[in-house]
Design an enzyme around this catalytic site. Structure first.
Site, PDB file in Angstrom:
ATOM      1  CB  CYS A  27      -0.899   0.001   1.236  1.00  0.00           C
ATOM      2  SG  CYS A  27      -1.764   1.554   1.474  1.00  0.00           S
ATOM      3  CB  CYS A  31      -9.581  14.477  11.837  1.00  0.00           C
ATOM      4  SG  CYS A  31     -10.816  13.628  12.795  1.00  0.00           S
TER       5      CYS A  31
END
Ligand code: SAH
Length: 482
Positions: A115, A368
């Site tokens: 990834c 966030c």
């Protein structure tokens, strides 16, 4: 954010050093991920890094309303930044063991070998575990039948110390031939410093269960951040991007303008990282956090760092603030600065009403999720706090998430009275009323701040107001110049 669910990777906080603009165009590498569509974790695949930052700036601007938004701070190298990696384990149609992420919106596993945003050591460890299962006769867990053992593997890597924690999430506490398994894994990856068996025997979308059995090492990793050392247990929240966390915290501390005289609240404090960073520049810090595992870590971390002017409370942040605000004025501590860093869902009216009543000069809001941030900033505006500046920090390159740190300053004269700009009034009666409505139901297993076990531990680190570091020691503590 301390807990995670299937289907979506935990994304928390985000950033570029202002002085170091992003130098590489990662469009090419972004195009290389063969599972981008199915995984859905990187929404900005194929978009150049500069464009990613621009998109994030626009999004933040749309969400936060009338406040100066600075250019997002991005990363010099925005690849392989995630220090926490999860892999779900299962089998493909042919019966081969696979590991990876859930296809977005489903529980079908998309096999992932490499990834581009995850730590590469973590990916290699997960591949080794996958290859070991057959010889150790370990079956992967099947959610439908409830048969099998291995559900997930979580790997956490510490950026500064290099420590690595491997958490094997099993449906039962029994791992056959566990000593051999541990030895084989350590032989293949000598950098591993701890291995934990986490028992998740529930039919739940949470990745981790509550019970941890240490198979090797300390059972947690330690990392260093902004001059302190932190222990991070499997179930505690820790920011996923270490380099950008430093940038984020430094901005937060700059916004707080601490002089050494202040009483500071670190709400939604996790393992105490923001609070302990601020403690070097403040008179005293109070941390509040709901997750018992994180509070335990925070207390251990305060001791480890000899941070004597900080105390922690395990409680819902809104409930804690409300109780503080409702104390008679002569009994309650005067709060100068509030840091708040809630999960994606943002904060609550109870929390904000209580902040207004406590009337700190400044609030530093770390978020966030720009949408819930925008909602909460509006509520602050209506109640006498003005958002002055917003610094987006890119903690999650290639995803559409972005972290923000916002400075708010008090405009009204008193939280109890109408602000000079015609803002609403927050009264004690109002927070008494709304508090009951907003307070989340406690899950069984949660510990209230009044519970004995924690009070006992808390007392060890709690210090009386005013008994923090002396002025002299504070001035020697190497105040950061911002
Ligand atoms: N400030 C920390 C943690 C931020 S993540 C850091 O920078 O690492 C948000 C934290 O809020 C998590 O630790 C989560 O467990 C905690 N949390 C979630 N809901 C809460 C609530 N209602 N009251 C207090 N803490 C909460």
């Amino acid at each position: 954010m301390a807990t995670e669910t299937y289907g979506k990777k935990q994304r928390n906080h985000i950033t570029t050093h202002a002085s170091k603009p992003p130098v590489k165009d990662h469009k090419k590498s972004a195009d290389l991920c063969p599972v981008a569509k199915k995984c859905g974790g990187c929404q900005l695949q194929g978009v150049s890094y500069e464009k990613q930052l621009e998109k994030k700036r626009k999004l933040v601007k749309e969400c936060v309303g009338d406040v100066r938004v600075l250019s997002p701070i991005g990363m010099e190298d925005p690849l392989h930044y995630r220090n926490k990696v999860h892999a779900a384990f299962g089998r493909d149609r042919k019966g081969n063991v696979i590991s990876g992420v859930y296809e977005s919106g489903s529980h079908r596993i998309v096999p992932v070998e490499h990834c581009m945003i995850e730590d590469e050591r973590a990916d290699a460890i997960i591949a080794t575990i996958r290859s070991m299962l057959k010889s150790f006769k370990i079956k992967t867990y099947d959610e439908d039948s409830g048969y099998g053992l291995l559900r997930h593997v979580m790997v956490r890597t510490a950026h500064a110390t290099g420590e690595i924690l491997v958490v094997l999430v099993l449906a039962s506490p029994i791992l056959p031939a566990k000593n051999h398994f541990v030895k084989a894994l350590r032989d293949a990856h000598p950098q591993i410093t701890s291995i934990v068996l986490n028992v998740n025997d529930r039919n739940t979308s949470m990745v981790l269960g509550e019970r941890n059995i240490v198979l090797y090492g300390k059972g947690y990793i330690e990392d260093e951040l902004c001059g302190n050392r932190y222990r991070i247990s499997p179930n505690s929240f820790y920011q996923v991007n270490a380099l950008q966390t430093k940038v984020l915290y430094e901005k937060a501390i700059e916004y707080a303008k601490l002089t050494g005289q202040e009483t500071v609240i670190d709400a939604y404090c996790g393992i105490g990282t923001i609070g302990m960073t601020a403690a070097a520049y403040a008179k005293q810090v109070i941390g509040v956090e709901l997750n018992p595992s994180a509070v335990k870590d925070a207390i251990a971390n305060a001791k480890r760092n000899a941070c004597k002017n900080i105390s922690f409370y395990q409680d819902d942040a809104g409930a804690y603030m409300r109780n503080l605000a409702l104390l008679p004025k002569e009994e309650r501590v005067h709060v100068d600065v509030v840091f708040m860093d809630p999960p994606r869902s943002g904060s609550t009216e109870t929390f904000i009403d209580s902040v207004v009543l406590l009337a700190p000069k400044r609030v530093v809001y770390i978020s966030c999720d720009p949408h819930t941030l925008g909602r909460d900033l509006d509520y602050f505006r209506k109640n006498g706090y003005r958002p002055v500046e917003c610094q987006p920090v890119d903690m999650f390159p290639f995803t559409d998430d972005v972290e923000n740190v916002v400075l708010l300053e008090k405009t009204g004269t008193d939280g109890m009275r109408r602000g000079s700009n015609g803002t609403k009034t927050v009264t004690r009666t109002k927070i008494e009323r709304t508090g009951k409505k907003n307070e989340p139901k406690r899950k069984s297993g949660d510990v209230k701040s009044g519970d004995r076990g924690y009070q006992k531990e808390l007392r060890k680190t709690r210090t009386a107001p005013g008994s923090g570091r002396s002025k002299a020691s504070k001035s020697q503590s190497g105040k950061r110049s911002h």
